[in-house]
Design an enzyme around this catalytic site. Sequence first.
Site, mmCIF file in Angstrom:
data_model
loop_
_atom_site.group_PDB
_atom_site.id
_atom_site.type_symbol
_atom_site.label_atom_id
_atom_site.label_comp_id
_atom_site.label_asym_id
_atom_site.label_seq_id
_atom_site.Cartn_x
_atom_site.Cartn_y
_atom_site.Cartn_z
ATOM 1 N N HIS A 87 0.817 -1.224 0.000
ATOM 2 C CA HIS A 87 0.000 0.000 0.000
ATOM 3 C C HIS A 87 0.852 1.276 0.000
ATOM 4 C CE1 HIS A 87 0.327 0.394 4.515
ATOM 5 N NE2 HIS A 87 0.203 1.665 4.192
ATOM 6 N N ASP A 133 -0.764 -7.279 1.823
ATOM 7 C CA ASP A 133 -0.045 -5.998 1.836
ATOM 8 C C ASP A 133 1.465 -6.257 1.983
ATOM 9 O OD1 ASP A 133 0.405 -3.337 1.801
ATOM 10 O OD2 ASP A 133 -0.380 -2.924 3.813
ATOM 11 N N GLY A 225 3.168 6.333 8.484
ATOM 12 C CA GLY A 225 4.590 6.520 8.147
ATOM 13 C C GLY A 225 5.448 5.342 8.586
ATOM 14 N N SER A 227 4.384 2.284 8.152
ATOM 15 C CA SER A 227 4.007 1.198 7.249
ATOM 16 C C SER A 227 5.204 0.656 6.486
ATOM 17 C CB SER A 227 2.999 1.711 6.223
ATOM 18 O OG SER A 227 1.761 1.827 6.837
HETATM 19 C C1 4AZ Z 1 -0.653 4.036 8.462
HETATM 20 O O1 4AZ Z 1 -1.492 4.849 8.129
HETATM 21 C C2 4AZ Z 1 -0.862 3.254 9.721
HETATM 22 N N1 4AZ Z 1 -1.805 1.773 14.369
HETATM 23 C C3 4AZ Z 1 0.028 2.288 10.089
HETATM 24 C C4 4AZ Z 1 -0.162 1.576 11.235
HETATM 25 C C5 4AZ Z 1 -1.246 1.815 12.021
HETATM 26 C C6 4AZ Z 1 -2.162 2.787 11.671
HETATM 27 C C7 4AZ Z 1 -1.959 3.509 10.508
HETATM 28 C C8 4AZ Z 1 -1.435 1.021 13.275
HETATM 29 O O2 4AZ Z 1 0.372 3.857 7.805
#
Ligand code: 4AZ
Length: 313
Positions: A87, A133, A225, A227
Amino acid sequence: MKRWKGRRTGLLLPLVLLLFWAYSSLAWICGQEMHARSQQQNSVSAIVGGKPANISKFPWHVGIMYHGNHLCGGSILSEWWVLSASHCFDQINNSNLEIIYGRDDLSTENMTYQKVDKLILHPKFDDWLLDNDIALLLLKTPLNLGINRIPICVSDLSDLQLWKNCWVTGWGITNVSGIKIQPTKLQKVQVDLYRSDWCGYVLPQLTKNMLCAGTQDTGKDACQGDSGGALVCNKKKNKTTWYQVGIVSWGLGCGKKNLPGVYTKVSHYLKWITKQTAKAGKPYVYEQNSACPLVLSCWAILFLYFVMFLLTW
Ligand code: 4AZ
């Protein structure tokens, strides 16, 4: 005199080999952390409720930059491959993607950047549910592995109860209310892996390719961020090697009570990784038991040392 020279070579050569082995083995043995002394432990709120992390403790962590800005996290699988989340790369052109590695501070000058040659997204990635993902990044030139730049191990163990001591790292935002603050220093937070039945109960959209993790205290979580970054744990039976169990994927907010973070279950994708990396001509072979080759090669070198010593004496 000649005899003494021979003895000196007999002593020095194995020593040089031993040093060379010690350095190079760091590069190919996955999941090893360095034992740095200067770990900052002061409690600045970070990742969301975490602490500053030293890259020597998480040497597989990389930052993925797009047009020079931090986009997502990733992890070193091998000198050629970085693992991240699909993603992160929605409508992104890989010619503007770069990796930074071996650093925990994004504001460091003369940072080492590495260009991305090929971006492989999972063909069944579902951008609504965020199922599958996972993404692989093939680099243009191999990473220079060594101290602070070490691959993470992966494992096909799917029973979450066999893992302990799990951590997430990232340069994602550190506060969820008000202005979003993005840290320059890498952050870490310790989380617990939760049973899939409980995860499915609190997050009904969870698929079998996801796992959830969090803490009893509110306010400790991965966030926007982070991710693509790695969720790493030790096996209960092997406390020195780190394995990537998850990839930071999504969540309903960050650090909320009874709303754990969601991660891609890496053990479900080992065959896909093996197939894709082989197809791209840079096969990734995952280390099935990293402690064994280390011990074996150490004995092999000592044996060689002994033989050469005898021969040159
Ligand atoms: C994001 O938006 C995201 N709390 C990544 C992890 C989490 C929430 C949002 C987990 O990249």
